[in-house]
Design an enzyme around this catalytic site. Structure first.
Site, short mmCIF file in Angstrom:
data_model
loop_
_atom_site.label_atom_id
_atom_site.label_comp_id
_atom_site.label_asym_id
_atom_site.label_seq_id
_atom_site.Cartn_x
_atom_site.Cartn_y
_atom_site.Cartn_z
CB THR A 1 -0.89 0.05 1.26
OG1 THR A 1 -0.05 0.03 2.41
CG2 THR A 1 -1.82 -1.12 1.33
CB SER B 1 2.64 9.38 8.59
OG SER B 1 2.66 10.38 7.59
CE LYS B 2 2.51 2.74 4.27
NZ LYS B 2 1.73 1.72 3.60
NE ARG B 3 -2.05 11.24 4.32
CZ ARG B 3 -2.36 10.31 3.45
NH1 ARG B 3 -1.54 10.04 2.44
NH2 ARG B 3 -3.48 9.62 3.56
CG ASP B 4 7.45 13.03 7.53
OD1 ASP B 4 8.14 13.69 6.74
OD2 ASP B 4 7.49 13.14 8.75
#
Length: 495
Positions: free
Chosen positions: A19, A264-267
């Site tokens: 993911t 987080s993956k957004r970072d």
RNA sequence: GCCCCGUUGGUCUAGCGGUUAUGACGCCGCCCUCUCAAGGCGGAGAUCGCCGGUUCGAAUCCGGUACGGGGUACCA
């Protein structure tokens, strides 16, 4: 603490869900599992847990494989390479899970539960309000066939829940030591959705059992689901799934970002691909990641993967979360770049120069030769490969694209600076043999001795005029590589 | 609410009953120097979350407590 059973080979695994973008916390987990397997001379399995079609993607899968290869964390068994226990993508193993679930049901180790989401929520809230643990209350544990039929008649579709034996659960965590969960806090859990899809809670232990995994290293976020998995293993032993043994578990601490949040993956700092794009070396990144929770010894934090494998002990992993520090990551990477033979750095630089449009793809022989000649000038000056691209741009750029940084020009190529540049051009025009020594001699004679300038004031204007920037690789070497005609042309253009 | 995990300089980390509490990143200063780095030398920065206990002696063992994190899903 005995981490390994003598005579029984270690089998560790890494099993991400595809993911989004691969992130650094994941790489750290992969690294530790890999290092653990390699240290013990065991096998390393790479499995993909894509049981959630709504979140998983093929693109993410491809990235995962790509990034593992880039990092050099090789696997003995798993996706792409195959093995005796395949397939290694859970989406291709649905029949296995259906079979295991069915056998669990038949053995009375699991049951069908018909509670609706609303009913569950209501009872959960009530339990919470009463100060009780908020997991499943076991209401449908012992439904009679008649009751089940009644629910079915209502049109309800059951989930399958695993029946937790009512006892306390203790296991000896490889990084944290003994951990106990009381019986009241580990409730029956869903292993198959009402729509028939198996959940991670079933697929992960099933595959670990079937693939002979002996050591499970994973993030601490699933620490509290360990009792369920141990219970499942004990059930597997009864119904003959796997060899009847339970693996050891080790829970690795989080990698956090600024604040105390887990990265987080957004970072952007978490994006593994970003590190490759910026010119981190896999060995540098891995070295830094190893430092997040582990250390080779008290004195040294720059080491090779081989040294890590040699020394890695899971029992010495630090259980507390570590903050990802980009500065230190870059510093470690710089150390690794400097450790590399210069020819190696040159080779690794080529793709980055190509990406920047500075050399062709594939690079010509002349370009390769120029890269090889220029790399020594930047080798110890960079922490990331892309920094070399910036430093060497003046050397590879098409002449008509060359430009001088305005701010640097304003400071260094004022009237006085242009005078210096003119003197430099005149001196350079007279140089017979265009090499570093002659260039330096001519410039020193003309500017330092002749004009009486301090070296930094003498060479600054030349540097800016020729390389376009106040900051550059060593000047005389740079001029040699640039060549006489381009050097003179740029000096003239600056006047 | 309930359960679990964690707590050493700003950050990462060593330490496993007796040390001037290790090293690194970052920061500051000096040296080197054609810029920037690299390298060398030196420096500032930690009453080891807090309170009790055990002990001749505790960062190290025990119990509390505070704070942080995670879990508590028909996500993984």
């Amino acid at each position: 603490m005995t981490d390994v059973i003598p005579g029984k080979p270690v089998v560790a695994r890494f099993c991400p869900s595809p993911t989004g973008n691969p992130h650094v916390g994941m790489a750290r987990t992969a690294l530790f599992s890999w290092a653990f397997a390699r240290h013990h001379g065991g096998r390393f399995v790479f499995r993909i847990e894509d049981t959630d079609a709504s979140r998983d993607s093929q693109e993410s899968y491809d990235l995962l494989v790509d990034v593992m290869r880039w990092l050099g964390l090789d696997w003995d068994e798993g996706v792409e390479v195959g093995g005796d226990n395949g397939p290694y993508r859970q989406s291709e193993r649905m029949d296995v899970y259906a079979d295991v679930a069915q056998r669990l049901l038949e053995a009375g180790l699991a049951y069908k539960a018909y509670d609706s989401a609303e009913e569950l929520e209501e009872r959960r809230d009530a339990a919470r309000a009463a100060g009780r643990p908020s997991g499943y209350d076991g209401l449908h544990r012992d439904l009679t066939p008649e009751q089940q039929a009644a629910y079915e008649a209502e049109g309800r579709k059951p989930v399958i829940r695993f029946k937790m034996p009512e006892k306390d659960w203790t296991f000896d965590d490889l990084v944290r030591g003994p951990i106990t969960f009381g019986a009241d806090n580990v409730q029956d859990f869903v292993i198959v959705r009402a729509n028939g899809q198996p959940l991670y809670t079933l697929t992960n232990p099933t595959d670990d059992a079937l693939m002979g995994i002996t050591h499970v290293l994973r993030g601490e976020d699933i620490l509290s689901s360990t009792p369920r998995q141990i219970a499942l293993y004990e059930a597997f032993a009864q119904i003959g799934v796997g060899d009847g043994s339970t693996p050891r578990f080790g829970h690795l601490p989080y990698v956090t970002g600024a604040g105390n949040r887990k990265l987080s993956k957004r970072d952007p700092e978490s994006n593994l691909l970003g590190y490759r794009e910026q010119g981190f070396l896999p060995e540098g990144l891995l070295n830094y990641l190893a430092l997040l929770g582990w250390s080779l010894d008290a004195e040294r934090d720059v080491f090779s993967l081989a040294e890590m494998v040699e020394a890695f002990e899971i029992g010495r992993v630090n259980p507390n979360p570590a903050r990802f520090d980009l500065d230190k990551c870059e510093a470690i990477n710089g150390d690794h770049i400097r450790r590399l033979p210069v020819e190696d750095v040159a080779q690794r630089l080529v793709p980055y120069l190509a990406t920047a449009g500075l050399v062709n793809e594939p690079a010509s022989e002349e370009e390769e030769a120029l890269v090889a000649a220029a790399t020594p000038l930047v080798h110890e000056r960079i922490a990331k490969l892309t920094e070399a691209v910036d430093m060497l741009r003046f050397l590879f750029i098409d002449e008509h694209d060359f430009s001088v940084d305005e701010a640097d020009a304003a400071k260094n190529l004022d009237e006085k600076g242009r005078e210096t540049a003119r003197a430099a051009r005149d001196a350079l025009e007279a140089v017979e043999t265009w090499d570093t020594e002659s260039i330096e001699a001519a410039l020193r004679a003309s500017l330092v001795d002749g004009l009486g300038l301090k070296p930094r004031l003498a060479f600054g204007p030349v540097r800016v005029a020729v390389t376009g920037s106040r900051i550059s690789p060593p000047l005389f070497e740079s001029l040699e590589l640039l060549g006489r005609s381009r050097t003179l042309a740029r000096l003239s253009a600056a006047l």
